[in-house]
Design a protein around this motif. Structure first.
Motif, PDB file in Angstrom:
ATOM      1  N   MET A   1       0.849  -1.195   0.000  1.00  0.00           N
ATOM      2  CA  MET A   1       0.000   0.000   0.000  1.00  0.00           C
ATOM      3  C   MET A   1       0.882   1.241   0.000  1.00  0.00           C
ATOM      4  SD  MET A   1      -3.070   0.203   2.719  1.00  0.00           S
ATOM      5  CE  MET A   1      -4.100  -1.230   2.656  1.00  0.00           C
ATOM      6  N   LEU A   2       0.621   2.124  -0.915  1.00  0.00           N
ATOM      7  CA  LEU A   2       1.436   3.345  -0.998  1.00  0.00           C
ATOM      8  C   LEU A   2       0.553   4.577  -0.824  1.00  0.00           C
ATOM      9  CD1 LEU A   2       4.103   4.883  -1.727  1.00  0.00           C
ATOM     10  CD2 LEU A   2       3.340   4.785  -4.108  1.00  0.00           C
ATOM     11  N   VAL A   3       0.992   5.443   0.070  1.00  0.00           N
ATOM     12  CA  VAL A   3       0.297   6.723   0.281  1.00  0.00           C
ATOM     13  C   VAL A   3       1.271   7.849  -0.035  1.00  0.00           C
ATOM     14  CG1 VAL A   3      -0.649   8.267   2.055  1.00  0.00           C
ATOM     15  CG2 VAL A   3      -1.374   5.870   1.971  1.00  0.00           C
ATOM     16  N   VAL A   4       0.813   8.799  -0.821  1.00  0.00           N
ATOM     17  CA  VAL A   4       1.593  10.016  -1.058  1.00  0.00           C
ATOM     18  C   VAL A   4       1.017  11.101  -0.171  1.00  0.00           C
ATOM     19  CG1 VAL A   4       2.004  11.866  -2.740  1.00  0.00           C
ATOM     20  CG2 VAL A   4       2.409   9.485  -3.376  1.00  0.00           C
ATOM     21  N   SER A   5       1.872  11.711   0.641  1.00  0.00           N
ATOM     22  CA  SER A   5       1.372  12.811   1.467  1.00  0.00           C
ATOM     23  C   SER A   5       1.950  14.120   0.930  1.00  0.00           C
ATOM     24  CB  SER A   5       1.681  12.587   2.944  1.00  0.00           C
ATOM     25  OG  SER A   5       3.000  12.913   3.241  1.00  0.00           O
ATOM     26  N   ILE A   6       1.094  15.127   0.879  1.00  0.00           N
ATOM     27  CA  ILE A   6       1.485  16.414   0.292  1.00  0.00           C
ATOM     28  C   ILE A   6       1.304  17.504   1.339  1.00  0.00           C
ATOM     29  CG2 ILE A   6       1.062  18.056  -1.583  1.00  0.00           C
ATOM     30  CD1 ILE A   6      -0.246  15.794  -3.164  1.00  0.00           C
TER      31      ILE A   6
ATOM     32  N   LEU B   1       0.540   5.702   9.891  1.00  0.00           N
ATOM     33  CA  LEU B   1       0.383   4.771   8.764  1.00  0.00           C
ATOM     34  C   LEU B   1       1.588   3.837   8.653  1.00  0.00           C
ATOM     35  CD1 LEU B   1      -1.126   7.273   6.186  1.00  0.00           C
ATOM     36  CD2 LEU B   1      -2.277   5.241   7.082  1.00  0.00           C
ATOM     37  N   GLN B   2       2.780   4.402   8.856  1.00  0.00           N
ATOM     38  CA  GLN B   2       3.976   3.552   8.756  1.00  0.00           C
ATOM     39  C   GLN B   2       3.975   2.483   9.838  1.00  0.00           C
ATOM     40  OE1 GLN B   2       7.358   6.196   8.450  1.00  0.00           O
ATOM     41  NE2 GLN B   2       7.252   6.143   6.226  1.00  0.00           N
ATOM     42  N   ASN B   3       3.455   2.810  11.012  1.00  0.00           N
ATOM     43  CA  ASN B   3       3.353   1.799  12.076  1.00  0.00           C
ATOM     44  C   ASN B   3       2.425   0.658  11.696  1.00  0.00           C
ATOM     45  OD1 ASN B   3       5.102   3.132  13.706  1.00  0.00           O
ATOM     46  ND2 ASN B   3       3.533   4.188  14.909  1.00  0.00           N
ATOM     47  N   ARG B   4       1.569   0.900  10.703  1.00  0.00           N
ATOM     48  CA  ARG B   4       0.673  -0.163  10.232  1.00  0.00           C
ATOM     49  C   ARG B   4       1.152  -0.750   8.911  1.00  0.00           C
ATOM     50  NH1 ARG B   4      -1.135   2.879  13.670  1.00  0.00           N
ATOM     51  NH2 ARG B   4      -2.739   2.290  15.186  1.00  0.00           N
ATOM     52  N   GLY B   5       2.405  -0.507   8.590  1.00  0.00           N
ATOM     53  CA  GLY B   5       3.004  -1.148   7.412  1.00  0.00           C
ATOM     54  C   GLY B   5       2.709  -0.458   6.090  1.00  0.00           C
TER      55      GLY B   5
ATOM     56  N   ALA C   1       0.656   8.683  -9.395  1.00  0.00           N
ATOM     57  CA  ALA C   1       0.021   7.657 -10.251  1.00  0.00           C
ATOM     58  C   ALA C   1       0.076   6.280  -9.590  1.00  0.00           C
ATOM     59  CB  ALA C   1       0.707   7.629 -11.617  1.00  0.00           C
ATOM     60  N   GLN C   2       1.163   6.002  -8.868  1.00  0.00           N
ATOM     61  CA  GLN C   2       1.308   4.677  -8.233  1.00  0.00           C
ATOM     62  C   GLN C   2       0.566   4.565  -6.907  1.00  0.00           C
ATOM     63  OE1 GLN C   2       5.548   4.198  -7.745  1.00  0.00           O
ATOM     64  NE2 GLN C   2       5.895   4.561  -9.915  1.00  0.00           N
ATOM     65  N   ALA C   3       0.192   5.704  -6.335  1.00  0.00           N
ATOM     66  CA  ALA C   3      -0.353   5.704  -4.963  1.00  0.00           C
ATOM     67  C   ALA C   3      -1.756   5.095  -4.896  1.00  0.00           C
ATOM     68  CB  ALA C   3      -0.388   7.137  -4.423  1.00  0.00           C
ATOM     69  N   ASP C   4      -2.032   4.462  -3.760  1.00  0.00           N
ATOM     70  CA  ASP C   4      -3.394   3.989  -3.482  1.00  0.00           C
ATOM     71  C   ASP C   4      -4.205   5.139  -2.883  1.00  0.00           C
ATOM     72  OD1 ASP C   4      -3.032   0.989  -3.916  1.00  0.00           O
ATOM     73  OD2 ASP C   4      -1.390   1.484  -2.557  1.00  0.00           O
ATOM     74  N   GLY C   5      -3.527   5.993  -2.149  1.00  0.00           N
ATOM     75  CA  GLY C   5      -4.236   7.099  -1.501  1.00  0.00           C
ATOM     76  C   GLY C   5      -3.320   8.280  -1.282  1.00  0.00           C
ATOM     77  N   LEU C   6      -3.940   9.408  -0.959  1.00  0.00           N
ATOM     78  CA  LEU C   6      -3.160  10.622  -0.701  1.00  0.00           C
ATOM     79  C   LEU C   6      -3.658  11.298   0.565  1.00  0.00           C
ATOM     80  CD1 LEU C   6      -3.515  10.544  -4.060  1.00  0.00           C
ATOM     81  CD2 LEU C   6      -2.130  12.583  -3.822  1.00  0.00           C
TER      82      LEU C   6
END
Ligand SMILES: Cc1cc2nc3c(=O)[nH]c(=O)nc-3n(C[C@H](O)[C@H](O)[C@H](O)COP(=O)(O)O)c2cc1C
Length: 197
Positions: free
Chosen positions: A1-6, A27-31, A65-70
């Motif tokens: 799972m990839l999240v981009v934070s802006i 989020l990182q603590n949840r992998g 483009a690769q992110a699941d969420g932002l």
């Protein structure tokens, strides 16, 4: 799972940045893998001249483009979200947020403009075709205290609780998000489908 934070704040000492950083840790603590971009790290010329071909901007576009969420965090500026953030969002291609879940975060000097995310930021996210934009978090400045020396930044417990609730919702939405069908695959499936009555 990839999240981009802006991070949309031009300031390095940033309350919306504190919330973004807390979210990243949670989020990182949840992998969940989280890649963070700050609007202030982009070359001003790229943003002001809308340089879609800048390598830094293209790297940003690729990760989105690769992110699941932002997660999009912004200060309230003049009853809206930060203009610098808009210059960055303007560099995303059409439909850049299709199939993605978005969690907006905003901080403001008072609650007077707490709806800025709803009337200003959400229409932009929707124009980029975000699949689902969550309710999001608004905090006023009195609820976030900057880090001081070795003491980390503090959130009022009521805000901390709201942030965690929103992150739980965000995480659950990411987990149930159907993966988009690869281009061409749907067409192939339709062609090879066997229909019977
Ligand atoms: C140029 C500017 C305009 C602002 N306009 C507003 C505003 O219209 N409404 C509001 O509630 N706060 C406003 N504020 C206060 C910021 O939104 C608030 O301090 C916010 O937490 C700053 O976020 P940051 O620390 O992440 O930059 C403004 C601050 C600045 C510097």
């Amino acid at each position: 799972m990839l999240v981009v934070s802006i991070g949309g704040s031009p300031s390095t000492r940033s309350r919306s940045g504190v919330l973004l950083e807390r979210s990243r840790q949670w989020l990182q603590n949840r992998g969940v893998e989280v890649v963070t971009f700050q609007v202030r790290d982009f070359a001003a010329e790229d943003l002001l001249h809308a340089r879609f071909d800048s390598p830094q901007v293209q790297h940003f576009q690729q990760l989105v483009a690769q992110a699941d969420g932002l997660i999009v965090a912004t200060p309230v500026y003049k009853a809206s979200f930060a203009g610098a953030l808009k210059t960055l969002l303007d560099l995303l291609p059409e439909r850049a947020l299709a199939h993605k879940i978005v969690l907006p975060i905003a901080t403001g000097g008072s609650i007077a403009h707490m709806l800025a995310v709803d009337y200003a930021l959400k229409p932009v996210l929707s124009a980029l075709k975000a699949q689902e934009t969550l309710q999001g978090i608004f905090a006023d400045d009195s609820q976030v205290t900057y880090a001081e020396g070795s003491r980390p930044a503090q959130l009022l417990p009521v805000l901390e609780e709201r942030l965690h609730d929103s992150l739980e919702t965000f995480h659950a939405a990411l987990a149930r998000r159907p993966s988009p069908v690869a281009p061409g695959l749907l067409n192939e499936r339709l062609i090879s489908a066997r229909w019977s009555i």
